[in-house]
Motif scaffolding. Structure first.
Motif, PDB file in Angstrom:
ATOM      1  N   LEU A 167     -11.127  -6.082   7.796  1.00 57.07           N
ATOM      2  CA  LEU A 167      -9.444  -5.461   7.652  1.00 57.07           C
ATOM      3  C   LEU A 167      -8.764  -6.013   8.645  1.00 57.07           C
ATOM      4  CD1 LEU A 167      -9.952  -2.055   6.293  1.00 57.07           C
ATOM      5  CD2 LEU A 167      -9.141  -3.759   4.964  1.00 57.07           C
ATOM      6  N   THR A 168      -7.665  -6.553   8.534  1.00 56.74           N
ATOM      7  CA  THR A 168      -6.637  -6.985   9.258  1.00 56.74           C
ATOM      8  C   THR A 168      -5.307  -6.184   9.138  1.00 56.74           C
ATOM      9  OG1 THR A 168      -5.587  -8.637   8.002  1.00 56.74           O
ATOM     10  CG2 THR A 168      -7.496  -9.426   9.392  1.00 56.74           C
ATOM     11  N   SER A 169      -4.532  -6.198   9.909  1.00 58.94           N
ATOM     12  CA  SER A 169      -3.256  -5.423   9.924  1.00 58.94           C
ATOM     13  C   SER A 169      -2.350  -6.107   8.759  1.00 58.94           C
ATOM     14  CB  SER A 169      -2.366  -5.717  11.326  1.00 58.94           C
ATOM     15  OG  SER A 169      -2.814  -5.050  12.177  1.00 58.94           O
ATOM     16  N   GLU A 170      -2.448  -7.476   8.563  1.00 59.90           N
ATOM     17  CA  GLU A 170      -1.854  -8.155   7.567  1.00 59.90           C
ATOM     18  C   GLU A 170      -2.315  -7.509   6.313  1.00 59.90           C
ATOM     19  OE1 GLU A 170      -1.054 -12.434   5.620  1.00 59.90           O
ATOM     20  OE2 GLU A 170      -2.155 -12.534   7.587  1.00 59.90           O
ATOM     21  N   ILE A 171      -3.597  -7.320   6.060  1.00 62.02           N
ATOM     22  CA  ILE A 171      -4.017  -6.875   4.811  1.00 62.02           C
ATOM     23  C   ILE A 171      -3.769  -5.389   4.586  1.00 62.02           C
ATOM     24  CG2 ILE A 171      -6.483  -6.452   3.583  1.00 62.02           C
ATOM     25  CD1 ILE A 171      -7.654  -8.858   5.091  1.00 62.02           C
ATOM     26  N   ILE A 172      -3.855  -4.576   5.528  1.00 61.50           N
ATOM     27  CA  ILE A 172      -3.315  -3.129   5.351  1.00 61.50           C
ATOM     28  C   ILE A 172      -1.959  -3.499   4.882  1.00 61.50           C
ATOM     29  CG2 ILE A 172      -2.732  -1.140   6.625  1.00 61.50           C
ATOM     30  CD1 ILE A 172      -5.799  -1.340   6.785  1.00 61.50           C
ATOM     31  N   GLU A 173      -1.084  -3.951   5.610  1.00 60.05           N
ATOM     32  CA  GLU A 173       0.644  -3.990   5.339  1.00 60.05           C
ATOM     33  C   GLU A 173       0.572  -4.733   3.843  1.00 60.05           C
ATOM     34  OE1 GLU A 173       2.990  -2.608   6.974  1.00 60.05           O
ATOM     35  OE2 GLU A 173       1.565  -2.085   8.302  1.00 60.05           O
ATOM     36  N   THR A 174       0.008  -5.743   3.674  1.00 62.65           N
ATOM     37  CA  THR A 174       0.283  -6.357   2.202  1.00 62.65           C
ATOM     38  C   THR A 174      -0.332  -6.112   1.174  1.00 62.65           C
ATOM     39  OG1 THR A 174      -1.109  -8.432   2.938  1.00 62.65           O
ATOM     40  CG2 THR A 174       0.908  -8.555   3.600  1.00 62.65           C
ATOM     41  N   GLU A 175      -1.479  -5.557   1.108  1.00 63.40           N
ATOM     42  CA  GLU A 175      -2.405  -5.102  -0.093  1.00 63.40           C
ATOM     43  C   GLU A 175      -2.652  -3.614  -0.087  1.00 63.40           C
ATOM     44  OE1 GLU A 175      -3.307  -7.319  -2.103  1.00 63.40           O
ATOM     45  OE2 GLU A 175      -3.090  -9.272  -0.907  1.00 63.40           O
ATOM     46  N   ILE A 176      -2.844  -3.061   1.064  1.00 67.77           N
ATOM     47  CA  ILE A 176      -3.472  -1.635   1.020  1.00 67.77           C
ATOM     48  C   ILE A 176      -2.371  -0.546   0.915  1.00 67.77           C
ATOM     49  CG2 ILE A 176      -4.623   0.329   1.900  1.00 67.77           C
ATOM     50  CD1 ILE A 176      -6.659  -1.709   2.939  1.00 67.77           C
ATOM     51  N   LEU A 177      -1.140  -0.532   1.785  1.00 64.01           N
ATOM     52  CA  LEU A 177      -0.249   0.528   1.900  1.00 64.01           C
ATOM     53  C   LEU A 177       0.827   0.103   0.749  1.00 64.01           C
ATOM     54  CD1 LEU A 177       0.491   0.612   5.623  1.00 64.01           C
ATOM     55  CD2 LEU A 177      -0.751   2.056   4.347  1.00 64.01           C
ATOM     56  N   PRO A 178       1.039  -0.992   0.242  1.00 65.47           N
ATOM     57  CA  PRO A 178       2.072  -0.960  -1.036  1.00 65.47           C
ATOM     58  C   PRO A 178       1.591  -0.278  -2.239  1.00 65.47           C
ATOM     59  CG  PRO A 178       2.005  -2.902   0.037  1.00 65.47           C
ATOM     60  CD  PRO A 178       0.938  -2.251   0.722  1.00 65.47           C
ATOM     61  N   ARG A 179       0.104  -0.489  -2.306  1.00 67.92           N
ATOM     62  CA  ARG A 179      -0.876   0.178  -3.417  1.00 67.92           C
ATOM     63  C   ARG A 179      -0.666   1.792  -3.259  1.00 67.92           C
ATOM     64  NH1 ARG A 179      -3.255  -5.069  -3.180  1.00 67.92           N
ATOM     65  NH2 ARG A 179      -3.841  -5.901  -5.333  1.00 67.92           N
ATOM     66  N   VAL A 180      -0.909   2.079  -2.012  1.00 67.43           N
ATOM     67  CA  VAL A 180      -0.989   3.671  -1.745  1.00 67.43           C
ATOM     68  C   VAL A 180       0.424   4.012  -2.008  1.00 67.43           C
ATOM     69  CG1 VAL A 180      -1.356   5.206   0.270  1.00 67.43           C
ATOM     70  CG2 VAL A 180      -2.687   3.414  -0.019  1.00 67.43           C
ATOM     71  N   ALA A 181       1.452   3.291  -1.502  1.00 63.34           N
ATOM     72  CA  ALA A 181       2.843   3.917  -1.817  1.00 63.34           C
ATOM     73  C   ALA A 181       3.038   3.928  -3.316  1.00 63.34           C
ATOM     74  CB  ALA A 181       3.847   3.274  -1.197  1.00 63.34           C
ATOM     75  N   ALA A 182       2.679   3.054  -3.950  1.00 67.55           N
ATOM     76  CA  ALA A 182       2.997   3.151  -5.571  1.00 67.55           C
ATOM     77  C   ALA A 182       2.105   4.363  -6.194  1.00 67.55           C
ATOM     78  CB  ALA A 182       2.271   2.017  -6.136  1.00 67.55           C
ATOM     79  N   MET A 183       0.822   4.426  -5.719  1.00 71.40           N
ATOM     80  CA  MET A 183       0.054   5.821  -6.103  1.00 71.40           C
ATOM     81  C   MET A 183       0.810   7.060  -5.851  1.00 71.40           C
ATOM     82  SD  MET A 183      -3.788   4.783  -5.196  1.00 71.40           S
ATOM     83  CE  MET A 183      -4.124   2.921  -4.815  1.00 71.40           C
ATOM     84  N   LYS A 184       1.537   7.028  -4.620  1.00 70.56           N
ATOM     85  CA  LYS A 184       2.073   8.272  -4.374  1.00 70.56           C
ATOM     86  C   LYS A 184       3.360   8.336  -4.684  1.00 70.56           C
ATOM     87  CE  LYS A 184      -0.751   9.423  -0.334  1.00 70.56           C
ATOM     88  NZ  LYS A 184      -0.929   9.465   1.155  1.00 70.56           N
ATOM     89  N   GLY A 185       4.082   7.492  -5.549  1.00 70.23           N
ATOM     90  CA  GLY A 185       5.488   7.659  -6.208  1.00 70.23           C
ATOM     91  C   GLY A 185       6.173   6.872  -5.228  1.00 70.23           C
ATOM     92  N   GLY A 186       6.049   6.038  -4.373  1.00 67.94           N
ATOM     93  CA  GLY A 186       6.880   5.395  -3.382  1.00 67.94           C
ATOM     94  C   GLY A 186       7.056   6.110  -2.065  1.00 67.94           C
ATOM     95  N   GLN A 187       6.377   7.147  -1.927  1.00 69.31           N
ATOM     96  CA  GLN A 187       6.425   7.604  -0.736  1.00 69.31           C
ATOM     97  C   GLN A 187       5.277   7.300   0.226  1.00 69.31           C
ATOM     98  OE1 GLN A 187       6.301  11.881  -1.605  1.00 69.31           O
ATOM     99  NE2 GLN A 187       8.128  12.055  -2.525  1.00 69.31           N
ATOM    100  N   GLN A 188       5.500   7.084   1.467  1.00 69.54           N
ATOM    101  CA  GLN A 188       4.373   6.781   2.432  1.00 69.54           C
ATOM    102  C   GLN A 188       4.258   7.669   3.456  1.00 69.54           C
ATOM    103  OE1 GLN A 188       4.628   2.956   3.762  1.00 69.54           O
ATOM    104  NE2 GLN A 188       3.045   2.234   2.600  1.00 69.54           N
TER     105      GLN A 188
END
Length: 179
Positions: free
Chosen positions: A158-179
């Motif tokens: 895992l890299t910071s780039e993968i976290i920022e571009t792949e994981i966190l956007p999906r997590v935000a979408a799952m939580k209704g846009g809230q991070q």
């Protein structure tokens, strides 16, 4: 003279082919996991620091989480460790460590030396759960949605780039846009 040049040209050609092959094998060309958009494989495993306590995939329903397969013998796991630590410390997602094919004492010693970023760590000593997940080698990570569906897989570090571009956007979408 040409008898000396020909072997050098052949060697240069082989090096060139090797470099092209390495570029083709870049991680961006990995085959997708057949588990994407499928339920997380069932597991019921002991907690690494407390083997009498167990945790199952069903107990993880309701919130997104990241499953990170790691081991004390895994050199690449140490490379990604600061990134996993930063993600866990951000509090944006639960990080479930899946220690696999590793002795309990070795895993605990590794965590004592390097720090424990995980919210909880399960021990997959015989590797059966890693096989169910389709893990080739550590590290590998899976993002699981609140319904228990795998939505993303990262093979390798895992890299910071993968976290920022792949994981966190999906997590935000799952939580209704809230991070």
């Amino acid at each position: 003279m040409s008898s000396r040049v020909l072997p050098l040209l052949a060697f240069a050609l082989l090096i060139g082919l090797l470099l092209v092959g390495l570029q083709i094998a870049d991680t961006k060309t990995q085959l997708p996991s057949p588990l994407i958009n499928k339920p997380v494989p069932a597991f019921d495993l002991p907690v690494l620091g407390n083997p009498q306590q167990r945790l199952s995939n069903e107990s993880m329903l309701g919130e997104p989480y990241l499953v990170n397969f790691w081991a004390s013998w895994c050199v690449a796991c140490k490379v990604e460790h600061p990134v996993v630590t930063a993600l866990a410390e951000s509090g944006k997602i639960t990080v479930l460590g899946m220690n696999f094919r590793d002795e309990r004492t070795d895993a605990l010693a590794w965590l004592a030396r390097n720090g424990d970023p995980y919210d909880i760590i399960l021990q997959d000593l015989d590797g059966r759960i890693s096989i169910d997940f389709g893990v080739y080698a550590a590290p590998e990570s899976f993002l699981v949605d609140p319904k228990g569906m795998i939505v993303f897989k990262q093979t390798g570090v895992l890299t910071s780039e993968i976290i920022e571009t792949e994981i966190l956007p999906r997590v935000a979408a799952m939580k209704g846009g809230q991070q």
